[in-house]
Design a protein around this motif. Structure first.
Motif, short mmCIF file in Angstrom:
data_model
loop_
_atom_site.label_atom_id
_atom_site.label_comp_id
_atom_site.label_asym_id
_atom_site.label_seq_id
_atom_site.Cartn_x
_atom_site.Cartn_y
_atom_site.Cartn_z
N LEU A 106 0.83 -1.20 0.00
CA LEU A 106 0.00 0.00 0.00
C LEU A 106 0.87 1.25 0.00
CD1 LEU A 106 -2.95 1.01 0.20
CD2 LEU A 106 -2.67 0.96 2.67
N GLN A 107 1.90 1.26 0.81
CA GLN A 107 2.82 2.38 0.87
C GLN A 107 3.52 2.57 -0.48
OE1 GLN A 107 5.90 2.00 3.80
NE2 GLN A 107 6.55 4.11 3.58
N ASN A 108 3.94 1.49 -1.10
CA ASN A 108 4.60 1.58 -2.40
C ASN A 108 3.67 2.11 -3.48
OD1 ASN A 108 7.04 0.62 -1.42
ND2 ASN A 108 6.55 -1.51 -1.88
N THR A 109 2.40 1.72 -3.42
CA THR A 109 1.43 2.20 -4.40
C THR A 109 1.21 3.70 -4.25
OG1 THR A 109 0.32 0.05 -4.45
CG2 THR A 109 -0.93 1.93 -5.26
N VAL A 110 1.09 4.16 -3.01
CA VAL A 110 0.93 5.60 -2.78
C VAL A 110 2.17 6.35 -3.28
CG1 VAL A 110 0.76 7.38 -0.98
CG2 VAL A 110 -0.70 5.34 -0.86
N HIS A 111 3.33 5.81 -3.02
CA HIS A 111 4.58 6.42 -3.49
C HIS A 111 4.60 6.48 -5.02
CE1 HIS A 111 8.94 6.54 -4.40
NE2 HIS A 111 8.93 7.40 -3.38
N ASP A 112 4.18 5.41 -5.67
CA ASP A 112 4.14 5.40 -7.14
C ASP A 112 3.14 6.43 -7.68
OD1 ASP A 112 6.03 3.38 -7.14
OD2 ASP A 112 4.59 1.77 -7.55
N LEU A 113 2.01 6.57 -7.01
CA LEU A 113 1.02 7.59 -7.43
C LEU A 113 1.62 8.99 -7.33
CD1 LEU A 113 -2.27 6.27 -5.83
CD2 LEU A 113 -1.96 6.88 -8.23
N VAL A 114 2.31 9.25 -6.26
CA VAL A 114 2.95 10.56 -6.09
C VAL A 114 3.96 10.80 -7.20
CG1 VAL A 114 4.48 11.89 -4.58
CG2 VAL A 114 2.52 10.68 -3.60
#
Length: 77
Positions: free
Chosen positions: A64-72
């Motif tokens: 989940l953290q990686n996905t948010v980072h990728d979105l950013v």
């Protein structure tokens, strides 16, 4: 923070981000929408995750953290 509160915040974040999809350049828009879909799926998995299995929960939170980072990263490009 409880899992339910976290999943609500993930859903709110996903909804907020979806409004920006049209402002993303065409070459990144597909990736952005793919990441939003992944974020939605991870939020649903988080809601149903078993808190007794900490290794699965830890992996899900990391994903989940990686996905948010990728979105950013997509938005910043």
């Amino acid at each position: 923070m409880s899992i339910i509160q976290l999943t609500d915040k993930v859903q709110l974040f996903r909804t907020s981000c979806s409004g920006y999809a049209e402002y993303i350049p065409p070459h990144g828009r597909f990736r952005f929408r793919e990441l939003l879909s992944r974020l939605e799926n991870q939020g649903e998995q988080l809601r149903t995750c078993n808190s007794n299995n900490s290794s699965d929960s830890t992996k899900l939170l990391s994903d989940l953290q990686n996905t948010v980072h990728d979105l950013v990263n997509v938005v910043q490009r």
